[in-house]
Design a protein around this motif. Structure first.
Motif, PDB file in Angstrom:
ATOM      1  N   HIS A 193       3.566  28.994  12.268  1.00  0.00           N
ATOM      2  CA  HIS A 193       4.054  28.339  12.322  1.00  0.00           C
ATOM      3  C   HIS A 193       3.041  28.127  13.954  1.00  0.00           C
ATOM      4  O   HIS A 193       3.496  27.328  15.002  1.00  0.00           O
ATOM      5  CB  HIS A 193       5.454  29.676  13.143  1.00  0.00           C
ATOM      6  N   ASP A 194       2.078  28.818  13.832  1.00  0.00           N
ATOM      7  CA  ASP A 194       1.396  28.672  15.099  1.00  0.00           C
ATOM      8  C   ASP A 194      -0.368  27.750  15.373  1.00  0.00           C
ATOM      9  O   ASP A 194      -0.646  28.090  15.529  1.00  0.00           O
ATOM     10  CB  ASP A 194       1.185  29.803  15.930  1.00  0.00           C
ATOM     11  N   HIS A 222       2.243  23.540  20.938  1.00  0.00           N
ATOM     12  CA  HIS A 222       1.793  24.471  19.426  1.00  0.00           C
ATOM     13  C   HIS A 222       3.009  23.816  18.365  1.00  0.00           C
ATOM     14  O   HIS A 222       2.623  23.594  17.756  1.00  0.00           O
ATOM     15  CB  HIS A 222       1.122  25.173  20.357  1.00  0.00           C
ATOM     16  N   HIS A 246      10.530  27.170  17.027  1.00  0.00           N
ATOM     17  CA  HIS A 246      10.243  28.039  17.226  1.00  0.00           C
ATOM     18  C   HIS A 246      10.421  29.088  18.947  1.00  0.00           C
ATOM     19  O   HIS A 246      10.087  30.240  18.472  1.00  0.00           O
ATOM     20  CB  HIS A 246       9.305  28.556  15.882  1.00  0.00           C
ATOM     21  N   HIS A 247      10.171  27.994  19.570  1.00  0.00           N
ATOM     22  CA  HIS A 247      10.189  28.690  20.914  1.00  0.00           C
ATOM     23  C   HIS A 247      11.053  27.837  21.624  1.00  0.00           C
ATOM     24  O   HIS A 247      11.415  27.923  23.355  1.00  0.00           O
ATOM     25  CB  HIS A 247       8.313  27.737  21.970  1.00  0.00           C
TER      26      HIS A 247
HETATM   27 FE   LIG Z   1       4.602  30.048  18.539  1.00  0.00          FE
END
Ligand SMILES: [Fe+2]
Length: 343
Positions: A193-194, A222, A246-247
């Motif tokens: 995810h990151d 990101h 995801h954010h």
């Molecule tokens: Fe993230």
């Protein structure tokens, strides 16, 4: 295309048959075609050999002592380390029931006795070609996972975060009855995810103090960069929206698109809960201990009340005690803390 069709397919083939004459026949035929061949005489030896040797294809008789071809096939297909190895079962010419049983056990193909040489070689080559493509895909996936872990590794306090996030999210998915493909996507997304943080300079990513608005803008890219990095992998098509969003927050205050409620993919909403919980509880830092689970759950509840988290999903996360089921405990390294949670 001509070049491709002329490319030779190679590989290691495990031949299993309790009749020595049958084994020798198959071994001779396959070795003269350039394949490496290992022979064993029963299904139990097939399983043992797969532990010892890198095998590309299993070609086995159905009727064998100790473990039959069906039983060995079932074991191969139920083991995550071996399920991608193609299995060809050799059955009697007219035994329809054997083939139905073989399909149930996950066999990839069948050959009838007496074995036709041309048919055997065609089926073997076709399955080995497929196996080669699967191997390439697995290598590409493992490169991505390694990249994601190396980014995680820049910060000693996030050790094991990706694995725990993958585990929390997948278990939440299981609890909610998601399909196997969706749970697999959640696991993959948890790891990568990151990965988009590769594009964030270390001076920003590891900055000990407050970030400037411009630095936040770079950080926030990101999720989109991560989506772009993973996009070429077709097997990641269900993973991409999870990474991208995801954010996001339920009230529309998240990024990159400021989506609201159901506009945010449900898997992203699930992962956000797990991400925050793990960021709060993992690892002691020099000036901040990883907080206890009760306090972390309180903070999650505050986030819910602030309109950031999915109420129903958080209920499941709490009631099913998903948070108690993680693995890979965080380490408490002694270097200076540089990480801000919930970035
Ligand atoms: Fe993230």
């Amino acid at each position: 295309m001509l070049y491709k069709s002329l490319q030779s397919v190679t590989g290691t083939i495990l031949v299993a048959d309790d009749q020595a004459a049958n084994r020798e026949l198959l071994e001779e035929l396959l070795t003269t075609q350039g394949f490496k061949v290992i022979t064993v005489s029963d299904g139990a030896d097939v399983i043992q050999e797969l532990i010892r040797t890198q095998v590309d294809l299993v070609l086995m008789d159905v009727m064998m002592p100790r473990l039959t071809g069906f039983q060995a096939c079932e074991k191969i297909k139920n083991n995550p380390d071996t399920y991608l190895i193609p299995v060809i079962l050799i059955t009697a010419l007219s035994d329809r029931q054997d083939r139905i049983e073989g399909i149930k056990m996950g066999a990839d193909d069948f050959l009838s006795r007496p074995v036709d040489r041309t048919e055997l070689l065609a089926r073997v080559r076709s399955l080995l070609r497929l196996k080669q493509r699967t191997d390439e895909l697995e290598r590409a996936e493992s490169v991505l996972f390694t990249l994601a872990r190396s980014i995680e590794g820049k910060d000693p306090y996030t050790h094991g975060h990706c694995e725990r996030l993958a585990e929390y999210s997948a278990r939440l998915g299981e609890q909610l009855g998601l399909l196997e493909d969706e749970i697999t996507a959640l696991r993959r997304a948890g790891i990568v995810h990151d990965v988009g943080k590769i594009a964030v300079p270390d001076a920003i990513l590891l900055k000990p103090g407050r970030l400037t608005p411009d630095e936040w803008t770079i950080i926030r890219e990101h999720s989109v960069v991560g989506e772009r990095i993973c996009a070429p992998l077709k097997s990641f098509r269900f993973v991409l929206p999870i990474i991208r969003h995801h954010h996001e927050k339920l009230d529309g205050s998240g990024y990159p698109e400021g989506r609201r409620r159901d506009e945010i993919p449900v898997q992203s909403r699930m992962m956000t809960i797990a991400d925050i919980y793990d960021a709060l509880t993992a690892g002691d830092r020099p000036y901040k201990k990883g907080i206890a689970k009760e306090e972390a759950l309180d903070i999650l509840d505050q986030e819910r009340q602030a309109g950031h988290l999915d109420e129903a999903l958080l209920d499941v996360f709490v009631e099913a005690k998903i948070y108690e089921q993680a693995l890979a405990p965080a380490v408490s390294p002694s270097a200076t803390d540089r990480r801000r949670p919930m970035r």
